[in-house]
Design an enzyme around this catalytic site. Structure first.
Site, PDB file in Angstrom:
ATOM      1  CG  ASP A  55       3.334  -0.014   0.165  1.00  0.00           C
ATOM      2  OD1 ASP A  55       3.530   0.438   1.317  1.00  0.00           O
ATOM      3  OD2 ASP A  55       2.253  -0.553  -0.179  1.00  0.00           O
ATOM      4  CE1 TYR A  60      -1.376  -5.607  -0.199  1.00  0.00           C
ATOM      5  CE2 TYR A  60       0.819  -4.795  -0.708  1.00  0.00           C
ATOM      6  CZ  TYR A  60      -0.480  -4.559  -0.317  1.00  0.00           C
ATOM      7  OH  TYR A  60      -0.885  -3.270  -0.048  1.00  0.00           O
ATOM      8  CE  LYS A  89       0.677  -1.237   3.096  1.00  0.00           C
ATOM      9  NZ  LYS A  89       1.415  -1.966   2.032  1.00  0.00           N
ATOM     10  CG  HIS A 122      -2.762  -3.640   5.379  1.00  0.00           C
ATOM     11  ND1 HIS A 122      -2.200  -4.666   4.653  1.00  0.00           N
ATOM     12  CD2 HIS A 122      -3.321  -2.822   4.465  1.00  0.00           C
ATOM     13  CE1 HIS A 122      -2.411  -4.461   3.354  1.00  0.00           C
ATOM     14  NE2 HIS A 122      -3.093  -3.355   3.225  1.00  0.00           N
TER      15      HIS A 122
END
Length: 337
Positions: A55, A60, A89, A122
């Site tokens: 994931d 990130y 996302k 997201h």
């Protein structure tokens, strides 16, 4: 490296599309505490150990390093692209018309892929915050959830699926109230929905609603996210792995309480996506899905320790005039304006 787990013996979940995915994956959010190199190194180790679901997310800030790891694993013949289910996302600042495709294009370039297996929205609004910000940060341009704005984003998600760039599309951080507004407007309903799920925050109403709609729940913070960012820690938070009933079950199975959280998640039916950079932890996380299940009585006990303790409150997404983080989650069953 610890003895590899055969991915074939890891239980599967079937999506409404007919596709099967592993019952557990690895998250890649470093919680502002770990470097991209540490996270990507753990991904490489996890692939070798037997993980097949990862994931990811643009926000990130590690997809390019993870992409190098995927490329390396394919080149070395450890795994084929088709054997992995890779998710990512679209971040909140890429919701406008034309932006979703641009977001996915960058993710595919960074991950060194031709397609993504599942692409998620997201958060259900364009309320942006900078990565690593503190809990008091607020964006003056933030605004309440809008069905119209969300559907502008979702129609683009449907288009990238039709283009073959994402095999599935999904939502994240939704509520029942929001889903009841948008699902009737969807040409393609989400195959998966990510939500916070752990024994002390079981979200039974949202969970059951998704299952009734044929949407697979994916659970983040599955062990209560002890390494979550400081901005997401508040007084009164409960640590799942310290709850006495859970600790007692862990002692009976001679495992760490975190393992019990994951066994509970898998046997309940969600897909947990725990994160760890430590081999002994991510190895244990995968292995526990293949052996020594919890009893019906233990599952019943764990069902009874729900404290309604949300950890990822999302306060950085609040808009001017909002009262508290609770306004994000439609607690009275109606969308907060």
């Amino acid at each position: 490296m610890k003895e590899r787990i055969d991915p074939a013996i890891v239980p599967k979940r079937k999506l409404y599309t007919g596709e099967e995915i592993p019952c557990i994956g690895m998250g890649t959010f470093g919680s502002d505490r770990f470097t991209a190199e540490q996270v990507s190194s753990a991904v490489y180790g996890a692939i070798r150990y037997g993980y097949r679901l990862f994931d990811c997310a643009a926000v990130y800030q590690n997809e390019d390093q993870i992409g190098n790891v995927f490329e390396k694993a394919f080149r070395e013949g450890i795994v084929t692209r088709e054997e992995l289910h890779i998710t990512s996302k679209v971040w909140n600042d890429m919701h406008e018309q034309g932006d979703v495709l641009l977001s996915l294009a960058k993710t595919l370039k960074d991950l060194k892929l031709d397609y993504i297996d599942t692409f998620f929205v997201h958060w259900p609004f364009p309320n942006y915050h900078a990565p690593g910000c503190d809990g008091d940060s607020r964006n003056p341009n933030s605004r309440p959830f809008s069905v119209e704005e969300f559907m502008t984003t979702w129609k683009q998600m449907e288009q990238i699926q039709k283009m073959g760039l994402s095999r599935n599309i999904g939502m994240s951080n939704m509520t029942v109230a929001k889903l009841k507004k948008v699902l009737p407007l969807c040409e393609v309903k989400p195959a998966l929905i990510e939500m916070e799920l752990h024994p002390c925050f079981q979200q039974p109403e949202l969970y059951d609603y998704c299952v009734e709609q044929g949407i697979q729940p994916v659970g983040f913070c599955p062990i209560g996210s002890p390494t979550r960012p400081n901005r997401d820690k508040t007084e009164g938070d409960i640590a799942d792995i310290q709850v006495p009933e859970l600790v007692e079950i862990a002692k009976a199975h001679d495992v760490h309480p975190a393992v019990i959280c994951l066994k509970w998640a898998v046997q309940r039916g969600q897909v947990p996506i725990p994160f760890s950079i430590h081999e002994n932890e991510y190895a244990s996380n995968l292995k526990c899905t293949t052996e020594d299940p919890l009893s019906e009585e233990e599952m019943k006990t764990l069902a009874g320790i729900d404290k309604n303790c949300r950890l990822i409150k999302g306060q950085v997404f609040l808009w001017p005039g909002a009262k508290s983080w609770e306004d994000l989650w439609d607690l009275d069953g109606t969308i907060t304006k």
